[in-house]
Motif scaffolding. Structure first.
Motif, mmCIF file in Angstrom:
data_model
loop_
_atom_site.group_PDB
_atom_site.id
_atom_site.type_symbol
_atom_site.label_atom_id
_atom_site.label_comp_id
_atom_site.label_asym_id
_atom_site.label_seq_id
_atom_site.Cartn_x
_atom_site.Cartn_y
_atom_site.Cartn_z
ATOM 1 N N ILE A 17 0.854 -1.196 0.000
ATOM 2 C CA ILE A 17 0.000 0.000 0.000
ATOM 3 C C ILE A 17 0.887 1.241 0.000
ATOM 4 C CG2 ILE A 17 -2.000 1.112 1.032
ATOM 5 C CD1 ILE A 17 -2.394 -1.878 0.329
ATOM 6 N N GLN A 18 0.955 1.914 -1.119
ATOM 7 C CA GLN A 18 1.767 3.128 -1.250
ATOM 8 C C GLN A 18 0.908 4.347 -0.902
ATOM 9 O OE1 GLN A 18 4.824 3.446 -4.379
ATOM 10 N NE2 GLN A 18 3.593 5.088 -5.249
ATOM 11 N N ASP A 46 -2.042 -12.519 2.341
ATOM 12 C CA ASP A 46 -1.364 -13.076 3.507
ATOM 13 C C ASP A 46 -0.588 -12.012 4.264
ATOM 14 O OD1 ASP A 46 -1.987 -15.944 3.043
ATOM 15 O OD2 ASP A 46 -0.833 -15.604 1.205
ATOM 16 N N ILE A 47 -0.089 -11.010 3.541
ATOM 17 C CA ILE A 47 0.698 -9.928 4.135
ATOM 18 C C ILE A 47 0.257 -8.613 3.508
ATOM 19 C CG2 ILE A 47 3.019 -9.041 4.588
ATOM 20 C CD1 ILE A 47 4.130 -11.790 3.954
ATOM 21 N N VAL A 48 0.100 -7.581 4.331
ATOM 22 C CA VAL A 48 -0.171 -6.224 3.854
ATOM 23 C C VAL A 48 0.933 -5.323 4.413
ATOM 24 C CG1 VAL A 48 -1.784 -4.292 3.798
ATOM 25 C CG2 VAL A 48 -2.660 -6.629 3.789
ATOM 26 N N VAL A 49 1.639 -4.619 3.524
ATOM 27 C CA VAL A 49 2.790 -3.811 3.929
ATOM 28 C C VAL A 49 2.528 -2.342 3.618
ATOM 29 C CG1 VAL A 49 5.294 -3.528 3.769
ATOM 30 C CG2 VAL A 49 4.266 -5.789 3.379
ATOM 31 N N PHE A 50 2.819 -1.479 4.610
ATOM 32 C CA PHE A 50 2.673 -0.029 4.486
ATOM 33 C C PHE A 50 4.050 0.636 4.569
ATOM 34 C CE2 PHE A 50 -1.470 -1.432 5.908
ATOM 35 C CZ PHE A 50 -2.356 -0.588 5.254
ATOM 36 N N PRO A 51 4.149 1.928 4.222
ATOM 37 C CA PRO A 51 5.451 2.603 4.238
ATOM 38 C C PRO A 51 5.945 2.946 5.648
ATOM 39 C CG PRO A 51 3.894 3.681 2.736
ATOM 40 C CD PRO A 51 3.105 2.752 3.596
ATOM 41 N N MET A 211 9.586 2.232 3.652
ATOM 42 C CA MET A 211 10.533 3.268 3.256
ATOM 43 C C MET A 211 9.853 4.630 3.154
ATOM 44 S SD MET A 211 12.059 1.083 0.014
ATOM 45 C CE MET A 211 13.743 1.640 -0.063
ATOM 46 N N ALA A 212 10.703 5.683 3.267
ATOM 47 C CA ALA A 212 10.324 7.043 2.886
ATOM 48 C C ALA A 212 11.489 7.588 2.060
ATOM 49 C CB ALA A 212 10.042 7.905 4.104
ATOM 50 N N TRP A 213 11.714 6.950 0.927
ATOM 51 C CA TRP A 213 12.891 7.197 0.088
ATOM 52 C C TRP A 213 12.639 8.374 -0.847
ATOM 53 C CZ3 TRP A 213 17.011 3.578 0.533
ATOM 54 C CH2 TRP A 213 18.111 3.853 -0.288
ATOM 55 N N LEU A 214 13.669 9.185 -1.053
ATOM 56 C CA LEU A 214 13.514 10.439 -1.773
ATOM 57 C C LEU A 214 13.774 10.302 -3.263
ATOM 58 C CD1 LEU A 214 15.368 12.910 0.627
ATOM 59 C CD2 LEU A 214 12.996 12.120 0.709
ATOM 60 N N ASN A 215 13.058 11.116 -4.032
ATOM 61 C CA ASN A 215 13.379 11.341 -5.432
ATOM 62 C C ASN A 215 14.567 12.302 -5.509
ATOM 63 O OD1 ASN A 215 12.838 13.331 -7.962
ATOM 64 N ND2 ASN A 215 12.129 11.270 -8.456
ATOM 65 N N VAL A 356 10.110 -7.072 -0.063
ATOM 66 C CA VAL A 356 8.935 -6.235 -0.304
ATOM 67 C C VAL A 356 9.297 -4.814 0.101
ATOM 68 C CG1 VAL A 356 6.487 -5.900 0.174
ATOM 69 C CG2 VAL A 356 7.470 -8.211 0.246
ATOM 70 N N LEU A 357 9.458 -3.939 -0.890
ATOM 71 C CA LEU A 357 9.894 -2.561 -0.664
ATOM 72 C C LEU A 357 8.684 -1.648 -0.796
ATOM 73 C CD1 LEU A 357 13.033 -2.770 -2.982
ATOM 74 C CD2 LEU A 357 12.982 -3.109 -0.521
ATOM 75 N N CYS A 358 8.193 -1.149 0.327
ATOM 76 C CA CYS A 358 6.995 -0.297 0.314
ATOM 77 C C CYS A 358 7.398 1.135 0.623
ATOM 78 C CB CYS A 358 5.967 -0.809 1.325
ATOM 79 S SG CYS A 358 4.417 0.131 1.272
ATOM 80 N N ASN A 359 7.441 1.950 -0.411
ATOM 81 C CA ASN A 359 7.846 3.347 -0.258
ATOM 82 C C ASN A 359 6.612 4.249 -0.239
ATOM 83 O OD1 ASN A 359 9.763 5.373 0.025
ATOM 84 N ND2 ASN A 359 9.983 5.685 -2.181
#
Length: 421
Positions: A17-18, A46-51, A211-215, A356-359
């Motif tokens: 979920i972005q 089975d898994i829900v991932v947030f940033p 993550m809270a990865w920057l542009n 699983v990378l959730c940014n």
């Protein structure tokens, strides 16, 4: 006596979920998540991932500013939402949040943390960020005293043996948070690959990475002219008709399941942006193509998993003993370097792992632009002697799916990977 099952195929349905959370808008972000749940529920993930900092927003500059958003483990709006989702969807829920903790004699400390809540709504694990970014330092965040960690996540009847029989399985799992993937304080040698080397050596099978990865357009401590860059950000957002906080509530849906289910929905306006030629911003002073992924960052994330990647050069390193002097200096700390050891050229060969990378996406303070591009990666442990590119073209890593850089969205995939038991 433990039963030896041999090679098992695990299938997990993962929802990513972005979001674009803004400081002071916890209730609004929570409401957007709740509006998504009925649609997510029918896919039975089975898994829900947030940033990272999924509800609070990220760009806090002092302890006083972040104070109202700090929660102890098992309390606060993030806990309430994760508990609700896990109970409602019977899934594991993963979410980043700002934590406060009374560590006894040392007094209260604050951490950048991620909670992992099991399908019963119970806390399965709480991880604290180990490598801090400059913004974490501004509000007095402490490093994880335990460093990188692993834990077990149980899944019922999710592993299939060679005869087709189903088994309960416990997956060796880990959490990382954003800067954990980079060199420590951007000062450690780049080739140390601290996070991925740790998880290579510990045979981690599932890595969950809020993550809270920057542009690249973002203002950072190294930006020479911040005011000029902020002006460029404002102009770029105006060009794609985004408000200064970025787009909220225009959701990209990308669902592709092994039973043939396919859903692809794009936001109603301007999904690709003014140029469709490529998926990267063409210069550091633009933020274009919001409906495309940020490929420069995605390739960097893959590069930082170099120990998991096939690389042809390892064979010659091993045969010529080039790693031995380095490994002798690391003795007692690590037994691998860039994926190889003194016993084997590539430790990850014939193994599998899923990351699983959730940014998050959006803009904060008119100066911090996040890169979105939430992705699911599978490392397959193959092609060890033939690959030399350390990016999406490397056949030892499979890009299972990804979202755009500029829009909130939902990515759902069935992921199959093999483990030995």
């Amino acid at each position: 006596m433990t039963q030896q099952l041999g090679r098992l195929t695990v299938r997990l349905r993962i929802a990513v979920i972005q979001l674009n959370p803004q400081i002071g808008q916890v209730s609004g972000t929570t409401a957007r998540v709740n509006a998504l749940l009925s649609r997510i529920e029918k896919y039975k993930p089975d898994i829900v991932v947030f940033p990272e900092f999924a509800l609070s927003g990220y760009n806090f500059h002092c302890r006083q500013q972040i104070g109202p958003y700090l929660s102890t483990v098992g309390q606060g709006p993030e806990w309430d939402l994760c508990h609700q989702i896990s109970r409602q969807l019977s899934c594991v829920t993963v979410m980043g949040y700002p934590e406060k903790s009374d560590d006894g004699s040392t007094g209260q400390k604050v951490y950048n943390s991620v909670m992992v809540v099991n399908s019963k709504g119970e806390l399965a694990f709480n991880y604290r960020k180990s490598f801090l970014y400059q913004t974490d330092d501004e509000w007095g965040c402490s490093e994880n005293p335990a460093g990188f960690q692993t834990f077990r996540l149980p899944f019922a009847q999710k592993a299939r043996d060679s005869s087709g029989g189903l088994h309960d399985v416990s997956i060796k799992s880990a959490v990382g948070i954003c800067m954990d993937l980079s060199p420590y304080k951007f000062e450690a040698p780049f080739q140390d690959f601290e996070f991925s080397s740790f998880h290579l050596e510990n045979a981690t099978e599932l890595i969950l990475f809020p993550m809270a990865w920057l542009n690249s357009i973002s203002v950072t401590a190294n930006t020479e002219n911040p005011k000029r860059r902020e002006k460029q950000i404002a102009e770029s957002l105006e060009a794609i008709r985004f408000p200064m906080s970025g787009s909220q509530g225009e959701f990209q849906w990308d669902v592709s399941l092994l039973d043939g289910t396919r859903v692809e929905e794009k936001p109603g306006h301007n999904f690709l942006g003014p140029s469709h030629e490529n998926s990267d911003d063409t210069a550091t002073d633009t933020f274009a193509n919001p409906g495309q992924p940020d490929m420069s960052n995605l390739n960097y994330w893959i590069l930082r998993f170099m120990p998991f990647l096939a690389y042809g050069g390892r064979g010659s390193w091993f045969m010529e003993g080039l790693l031995d002097p380095i490994l002798s200096k690391l003795r007692g700390l690590r037994f691998s370097y860039m994926g190889g050891s003194s016993e084997k050229p590539w430790l990850f060969e014939n193994r599998n792992a899923v990351a699983v990378l959730c940014n998050r996406c959006g803009v904060e303070d008119g100066s911090t632009v996040f890169a979105g591009t939430s992705s699911i990666l599978k490392f397959n442990g193959q092609h060890g002697d033939t690959e030399n590119n350390l990016d999406t073209s490397n056949s030892s890593v499979e890009l299972v799916g990804n979202l755009s850089k500029g829009y909130e969205g939902v990515l759902i995939r069935d992921v199959e990977f093999e483990i030995d038991r």
